[in-house]
Design a protein around this motif. Structure first.
Motif, PDB file in Angstrom:
ATOM      1  N   ALA A 189     -11.974 -11.224 -29.610  1.00 24.22           N
ATOM      2  CA  ALA A 189     -12.144  -9.783 -29.416  1.00 24.22           C
ATOM      3  C   ALA A 189     -11.278  -9.364 -28.230  1.00 24.22           C
ATOM      4  CB  ALA A 189     -13.603  -9.441 -29.142  1.00 24.22           C
ATOM      5  N   PHE A 190     -10.895  -8.098 -28.223  1.00 26.06           N
ATOM      6  CA  PHE A 190     -10.193  -7.516 -27.087  1.00 26.06           C
ATOM      7  C   PHE A 190     -11.197  -6.658 -26.338  1.00 26.06           C
ATOM      8  CE2 PHE A 190      -6.872  -8.343 -30.173  1.00 26.06           C
ATOM      9  CZ  PHE A 190      -5.875  -8.896 -29.399  1.00 26.06           C
ATOM     10  N   PHE A 191     -11.143  -6.690 -25.014  1.00 24.58           N
ATOM     11  CA  PHE A 191     -12.039  -5.842 -24.230  1.00 24.58           C
ATOM     12  C   PHE A 191     -11.381  -5.486 -22.907  1.00 24.58           C
ATOM     13  CE2 PHE A 191     -12.868  -9.954 -22.448  1.00 24.58           C
ATOM     14  CZ  PHE A 191     -13.250  -9.736 -21.137  1.00 24.58           C
ATOM     15  N   GLU A 192     -11.876  -4.414 -22.319  1.00 28.46           N
ATOM     16  CA  GLU A 192     -11.378  -3.969 -21.015  1.00 28.46           C
ATOM     17  C   GLU A 192     -12.406  -4.249 -19.950  1.00 28.46           C
ATOM     18  OE1 GLU A 192      -9.544  -0.185 -19.920  1.00 28.46           O
ATOM     19  OE2 GLU A 192      -8.748  -0.128 -21.963  1.00 28.46           O
ATOM     20  N   ASP A 193     -11.905  -4.665 -18.792  1.00 27.52           N
ATOM     21  CA  ASP A 193     -12.759  -4.917 -17.646  1.00 27.52           C
ATOM     22  C   ASP A 193     -11.993  -4.500 -16.403  1.00 27.52           C
ATOM     23  OD1 ASP A 193     -14.928  -5.846 -16.109  1.00 27.52           O
ATOM     24  OD2 ASP A 193     -14.072  -7.867 -15.972  1.00 27.52           O
ATOM     25  N   LYS A 194     -12.518  -3.543 -15.668  1.00 30.53           N
ATOM     26  CA  LYS A 194     -11.899  -3.060 -14.429  1.00 30.53           C
ATOM     27  C   LYS A 194     -10.452  -2.622 -14.649  1.00 30.53           C
ATOM     28  CE  LYS A 194     -14.875  -6.030 -11.737  1.00 30.53           C
ATOM     29  NZ  LYS A 194     -14.983  -7.221 -10.920  1.00 30.53           N
TER      30      LYS A 194
END
Length: 182
Positions: free
Chosen positions: A95-100
């Motif tokens: 999965a792709f995800f965004e963090d900060k």
């Protein structure tokens, strides 16, 4: 045409290279393809890296790979779709995800060798796609490189060497995420 590459991701890489070429010269196609290959090569090295020290105490199931180097390339959304399609085609849970404010690719630690192989395949497919796109324009890599002034080629080589050195020296961005299945 997907059989030319072995799977659909190669055809998507070909389309990506052509879009770059429509917006710019053959030189831009060559430079973009080389930057993509460098990003894939660097990502493969990072996948083999180790996570934080506390990961040894508490084994984790997931790893994350920074997509920062890919995000700086033209048509990043297409590159992300290509990576997603390749990993899905290989049966790799991800999965792709965004963090900060940073985007990451999340995958199971046990799949790290498969992710690395998939990125290696994409690197090879990028070469094939570039050659096909240049052929469609009636050019070769050598013609594109020879048309560029020597000073520009030298500057480009210095820039590539600096980027490779920086990539080698920086801490690996793959982290063992403290994520557990429920």
């Amino acid at each position: 045409m997907a059989t030319d590459f072995g799977d659909e991701s190669g055809e998507k890489l070909f389309d990506w290279v052509l879009r770059i070429g429509q917006d710019a010269s053959g030189q831009a196609m060559l430079a973009s393809a080389e930057k993509l290959k460098d990003a894939l090569r660097n990502a493969r090295g990072e996948i083999g890296g180790k996570g934080p020290e506390d990961a040894a105490e508490q084994p984790s199931e997931w790893a994350k790979l920074s997509m920062e180097q890919f995000a700086s390339l033209p048509e990043y959304r297409s590159i992300k779709e290509i990576i997603d399609g390749k990993l899905a085609g290989e049966g790799i849970e991800h999965a792709f995800f965004e963090d900060k404010g940073k985007e990451y690719l999340l995958f199971k630690v046990e799949d790290a060798p498969s992710v690395s192989r998939a990125f290696g395949d994409l690197e090879k497919q990028a070469d094939i796609a570039l050659d096909r796109a240049l052929e469609a324009r009636g050019k070769t890599r050598e013609q594109i490189r020879d048309a560029q002034p020597l000073e520009e080629r030298a500057a480009s080589a210095r820039e590539s060497a600096k980027a490779m050195e920086a990539a080698r020296g920086k801490a690996h961005e793959v982290e063992i995420a403290a994520v557990r299945s429920k």
